[in-house]
Design a protein around this motif. Structure first.
Motif, PDB file in Angstrom:
ATOM      1  N   UNK A   8     -37.631 -39.015  -9.635  1.00  0.00           N
ATOM      2  CA  UNK A   8     -37.591 -40.203 -10.500  1.00  0.00           C
ATOM      3  C   UNK A   8     -36.710 -41.329  -9.965  1.00  0.00           C
ATOM      4  N   UNK A   9     -35.512 -40.971  -9.453  1.00  0.00           N
ATOM      5  CA  UNK A   9     -34.564 -42.005  -9.036  1.00  0.00           C
ATOM      6  C   UNK A   9     -34.025 -41.668  -7.643  1.00  0.00           C
ATOM      7  N   UNK A  10     -34.142 -42.615  -6.723  1.00  0.00           N
ATOM      8  CA  UNK A  10     -33.542 -42.516  -5.400  1.00  0.00           C
ATOM      9  C   UNK A  10     -32.287 -43.376  -5.390  1.00  0.00           C
ATOM     10  N   UNK A  11     -31.169 -42.763  -5.016  1.00  0.00           N
ATOM     11  CA  UNK A  11     -29.889 -43.465  -4.928  1.00  0.00           C
ATOM     12  C   UNK A  11     -29.523 -43.580  -3.453  1.00  0.00           C
ATOM     13  N   UNK A  12     -29.288 -44.788  -2.990  1.00  0.00           N
ATOM     14  CA  UNK A  12     -28.875 -45.006  -1.608  1.00  0.00           C
ATOM     15  C   UNK A  12     -27.396 -45.368  -1.612  1.00  0.00           C
ATOM     16  N   UNK A  13     -26.586 -44.491  -1.039  1.00  0.00           N
ATOM     17  CA  UNK A  13     -25.143 -44.707  -1.006  1.00  0.00           C
ATOM     18  C   UNK A  13     -24.420 -43.669  -1.838  1.00  0.00           C
ATOM     19  N   UNK A  14     -23.456 -42.975  -1.193  1.00  0.00           N
ATOM     20  CA  UNK A  14     -22.769 -41.878  -1.860  1.00  0.00           C
ATOM     21  C   UNK A  14     -21.292 -42.098  -2.058  1.00  0.00           C
ATOM     22  N   UNK A  15     -20.894 -43.336  -2.343  1.00  0.00           N
ATOM     23  CA  UNK A  15     -19.518 -43.600  -2.744  1.00  0.00           C
ATOM     24  C   UNK A  15     -19.342 -43.319  -4.228  1.00  0.00           C
ATOM     25  N   UNK A  16     -18.268 -43.799  -4.843  1.00  0.00           N
ATOM     26  CA  UNK A  16     -18.037 -43.519  -6.262  1.00  0.00           C
ATOM     27  C   UNK A  16     -19.175 -43.968  -7.174  1.00  0.00           C
ATOM     28  N   UNK A  17     -19.778 -45.138  -6.907  1.00  0.00           N
ATOM     29  CA  UNK A  17     -20.867 -45.610  -7.771  1.00  0.00           C
ATOM     30  C   UNK A  17     -22.090 -44.713  -7.641  1.00  0.00           C
ATOM     31  N   UNK A  18     -22.505 -44.422  -6.410  1.00  0.00           N
ATOM     32  CA  UNK A  18     -23.687 -43.591  -6.211  1.00  0.00           C
ATOM     33  C   UNK A  18     -23.505 -42.184  -6.754  1.00  0.00           C
ATOM     34  N   UNK A 164     -37.722 -45.451  -9.328  1.00  0.00           N
ATOM     35  CA  UNK A 164     -36.713 -46.498  -9.195  1.00  0.00           C
ATOM     36  C   UNK A 164     -35.777 -46.163  -8.040  1.00  0.00           C
ATOM     37  N   UNK A 165     -35.265 -47.211  -7.385  1.00  0.00           N
ATOM     38  CA  UNK A 165     -34.275 -47.082  -6.318  1.00  0.00           C
ATOM     39  C   UNK A 165     -33.042 -47.872  -6.734  1.00  0.00           C
ATOM     40  N   UNK A 166     -31.870 -47.269  -6.540  1.00  0.00           N
ATOM     41  CA  UNK A 166     -30.617 -47.949  -6.852  1.00  0.00           C
ATOM     42  C   UNK A 166     -29.777 -48.011  -5.583  1.00  0.00           C
ATOM     43  N   UNK A 167     -29.488 -49.221  -5.133  1.00  0.00           N
ATOM     44  CA  UNK A 167     -28.679 -49.425  -3.947  1.00  0.00           C
ATOM     45  C   UNK A 167     -27.203 -49.448  -4.296  1.00  0.00           C
ATOM     46  N   UNK A 168     -26.513 -48.373  -3.923  1.00  0.00           N
ATOM     47  CA  UNK A 168     -25.060 -48.261  -4.104  1.00  0.00           C
ATOM     48  C   UNK A 168     -24.406 -48.167  -2.729  1.00  0.00           C
ATOM     49  N   UNK A 169     -24.975 -48.870  -1.764  1.00  0.00           N
ATOM     50  CA  UNK A 169     -24.635 -48.669  -0.359  1.00  0.00           C
ATOM     51  C   UNK A 169     -23.651 -49.690   0.187  1.00  0.00           C
ATOM     52  N   UNK A 170     -22.760 -50.178  -0.655  1.00  0.00           N
ATOM     53  CA  UNK A 170     -21.593 -50.877  -0.192  1.00  0.00           C
ATOM     54  C   UNK A 170     -21.758 -52.343   0.151  1.00  0.00           C
ATOM     55  N   UNK A 171     -20.664 -52.892   0.679  1.00  0.00           N
ATOM     56  CA  UNK A 171     -20.590 -54.332   0.916  1.00  0.00           C
ATOM     57  C   UNK A 171     -21.632 -54.820   1.911  1.00  0.00           C
ATOM     58  N   UNK A 172     -21.976 -53.988   2.886  1.00  0.00           N
ATOM     59  CA  UNK A 172     -22.996 -54.370   3.880  1.00  0.00           C
ATOM     60  C   UNK A 172     -24.337 -53.744   3.525  1.00  0.00           C
ATOM     61  N   UNK A 173     -24.685 -53.786   2.272  1.00  0.00           N
ATOM     62  CA  UNK A 173     -25.841 -53.079   1.719  1.00  0.00           C
ATOM     63  C   UNK A 173     -27.144 -53.365   2.468  1.00  0.00           C
ATOM     64  N   UNK A 174     -27.744 -52.297   2.975  1.00  0.00           N
ATOM     65  CA  UNK A 174     -29.059 -52.421   3.602  1.00  0.00           C
ATOM     66  C   UNK A 174     -30.124 -52.679   2.539  1.00  0.00           C
ATOM     67  N   UNK A 175     -29.927 -52.116   1.357  1.00  0.00           N
ATOM     68  CA  UNK A 175     -30.887 -52.344   0.269  1.00  0.00           C
ATOM     69  C   UNK A 175     -30.898 -53.815  -0.118  1.00  0.00           C
ATOM     70  N   UNK A 176     -29.715 -54.394  -0.287  1.00  0.00           N
ATOM     71  CA  UNK A 176     -29.637 -55.814  -0.656  1.00  0.00           C
ATOM     72  C   UNK A 176     -30.262 -56.693   0.417  1.00  0.00           C
ATOM     73  N   UNK A 317     -20.927 -50.236 -13.670  1.00  0.00           N
ATOM     74  CA  UNK A 317     -22.311 -50.658 -13.429  1.00  0.00           C
ATOM     75  C   UNK A 317     -23.283 -49.520 -13.713  1.00  0.00           C
ATOM     76  N   UNK A 318     -23.043 -48.374 -13.078  1.00  0.00           N
ATOM     77  CA  UNK A 318     -24.013 -47.277 -13.202  1.00  0.00           C
ATOM     78  C   UNK A 318     -23.938 -46.626 -14.575  1.00  0.00           C
ATOM     79  N   UNK A 319     -22.780 -46.702 -15.229  1.00  0.00           N
ATOM     80  CA  UNK A 319     -22.676 -46.214 -16.606  1.00  0.00           C
ATOM     81  C   UNK A 319     -23.574 -47.040 -17.519  1.00  0.00           C
ATOM     82  N   UNK A 320     -23.655 -48.328 -17.229  1.00  0.00           N
ATOM     83  CA  UNK A 320     -24.532 -49.217 -17.986  1.00  0.00           C
ATOM     84  C   UNK A 320     -25.999 -48.955 -17.665  1.00  0.00           C
TER      85      UNK A 320
END
Length: 546
Positions: A8-18, A164-176, A317-320
């Motif tokens: 259902x959901x792909x998360x890109x980035x495994x920091x605190x938000x991801x 859905x995809x959620x980009x949590x991949x940081x300041x240099x986000x490839x998703x963004x 953000x992700x809590x919302x």
């Protein structure tokens, strides 16, 4: 044909938000796949503090105490201006009050936070965590997103089809970057280097007395530096170096020399653990959602570190977002509900950016006054007191009120935003206030909000409780009923009133007094249809009336 995984959901980035998003989705019973390029969690402290709102969520998730044990004592939540780490320690800020939360701010480094989240995720069967895995590219269509992932250790590539995809991949986000989303604000205010090192100075009485020491030598030929404590023992430290144009971070040999001089111990054993360059930015993405792709955390916003809002904003953000994704995935809510993520969180990011920039300017003014404190003591004392506006920031972390989003606005005045002081309110859009339910102070109202809507009823709100029970039996998004045992909390509802609270703890609807059950049913439907973003006038979906 490449391997295809469906989730259902792909998360890109495994920091605190991801990691927080994967943990949240697991709590809601939703599968996710998290792809993180790094082989392990971070080995660098990065951020150094979890605000009360983040600690409240960790409390609900069962990791608060583990996180808190890895941080400094509560009384260390102050900053110290000094000439050297062996004195004189010239001035300390004042500790912040902690009366409006069951989970006060913790001065804890990010690596310890990631350890706690990673351990919690190891017990989450619905969270598929794939490290050493990078996003190659993705395409989205009307029904989902197809992403190509690359496994770094063996070069294997495969595809993931997600709704859905959620980009949590940081300041240099490839998703963004792939979305073409632009950032507003300055990309580089300064270039910095963090030197993470080990030096056991635990025998000094002051090593746990502050979150950070702003070292401003009287000899102005020597470099200013910021030294941050990163653990409860007094043996790990972070030295922050501001780099000039073209300057390289100091060598390990120079770091050892500088640390020994700062502590006044010529033979101190110093071991550099690692070094990290970073840009101080003040930027917010122009869009937090593009179709079926969302941005969260540093992928969506980048703040100066003053005020410590980076990690915390990402978790918020992700809590919302999490409960909204779940509601839409279960077909209980309209797609318009997902538009409220940007409507609610982007203004918070803009506010946090302005707050952080103001705090950085506040530090700069203080530094200038500190150097001139002998000839102008009153100015530097006043600016030291002014630092409380940065460090006493419960209003900034807990007091933001959503005015456009998944709420039913009752037309009441929106209280002015106060970054420093949190003013409790049960107005729609606000975080429902904390107060203790029992005399032993073991249960907080904050503990009620997790994976369901909650109808909080006053002690005499029999009508609302009956209406809520009927609603709870007939809807697909879970609803719990909580009866207040007293009216000691800072609430505006009367004893027969009620509020509907979202899973993220924000008030969705308020009835100050007894009223028609239809009002509750309509409010519930309206929130899931997008609240202020709903596209049609709704008729209550519940046919049984009281």
């Amino acid at each position: 044909m490449p391997e295809m995984i469906e989730v259902p959901v792909l998360i890109v980035g495994g920091g605190p938000a991801g990691m927080s998003l994967a943990l949240l989705l697991n709590r809601f019973g939703v599968n996710s796949l998290l792809a993180e390029r790094r082989a392990t969690i971070t080995t660098h402290p990065k951020s150094r503090g979890c605000h009360a709102r983040t600690m409240e969520q960790f409390r609900v998730w069962g990791i608060e105490e583990r996180v808190r044990r890895a941080g400094l004592p509560q009384e260390s939540d102050v900053a110290c201006w000094c000439e050297s780490l062996n004195g004189p320690l010239v001035g300390y800020t004042q500790p912040a009050p902690t009366t409006n939360t069951p989970s006060p701010r913790s001065i804890v480094p990010q690596d310890a936070v990631e350890e706690a989240l990673d351990d919690a995720l190891s017990r989450c069967p619905l969270a598929d965590i794939r490290r050493s895995t990078e996003l190659v590219d993705f395409e989205q269509g009307p029904t989902g997103v197809v992403a190509k992932l690359h496994r770094l250790n063996d070069g294997h590539e495969y595809q993931v089809r997600a709704q859905y995809l959620v980009g949590c991949d940081g300041a240099s986000s490839r998703v963004r970057a792939a979305l073409g989303v632009q950032m507003d604000g300055p990309e580089q205010m300064a270039l910095m280097a963090n030197h993470y090192y080990r030096a056991d100075v635990s025998h000094f009485p002051h090593v746990r007395s502050a979150i950070g020491f702003l070292v401003r030598p009287r000899d102005r030929s020597k470099e200013d530096t910021i030294v941050l404590a990163t653990g409860p023992v007094g043996d790990r430290w972070l030295s922050v170096q501001k780099l000039r144009d073209g300057e390289e971070p100091m060598t390990e040999a120079r770091l050892i020399e500088a640390v020994r001089e700062l502590w006044g111990i010529p033979d101190l054993h110093v071991e550099r653990i690692n070094v990290m360059n970073w840009k101080m930015s003040a930027q917010v993405a122009q869009n937090f959602r593009v179709g079926r792709v969302f941005l969260a955390g540093d992928a969506a916003h980048r703040f100066p570190t003053a005020g410590g809002n980076g990690l915390n904003s990402g978790v918020q953000d992700v809590h919302n977002l999490a409960w909204k994704l779940v509601a839409v995935l279960s077909r209980a809510a309209d797609d318009a509900l997902l538009d409220t993520y940007e409507a609610e969180r982007r203004p918070v990011a803009q506010s946090n950016t302005a707050f952080a920039v103001d705090n950085q300017h506040r530090i700069d003014r203080m530094d200038d006054a500190f150097v001139r404190r002998d000839e102008d003591p009153e100015t530097w004392r006043e600016l030291l007191r002014d630092q409380d506006k940065q460090l006493h920031s419960d209003g900034q972390s807990m007091g933001f009120i959503y005015t456009d989003g998944a709420i039913v606005d009752d037309g009441s005045p929106v209280p002015p935003h106060d970054p420093q002081r949190y003013w409790p309110t049960d107005r729609p859009g606000a975080r429902f206030p904390h107060f203790w339910v029992d005399a032993e102070q073991t249960e907080s109202t904050i503990d009620w909000f997790d994976t369901s809507f909650v109808l909080v009823c006053g002690p005499d709100a029999d009508g609302w409780q009956r209406a809520g029970s009927i609603l709870a039996a007939r809807v697909s998004v879970p609803l719990q009923i909580k009866r207040l045992p007293h009216m000691l909390g800072p609430l505006s509802i009367e004893r027969d009133g009620a509020v509907l609270v979202r899973p993220d703890g924000h008030v969705a609807w308020r009835a100050k007094q007894a009223g028609a059950a239809d009002d509750l049913y309509r409010a519930y439907d309206l929130v899931l249809a997008g609240g202020t973003r709903a596209v049609t006038e709704l008729v209550p979906s519940i046919e049984v009336r009281t």
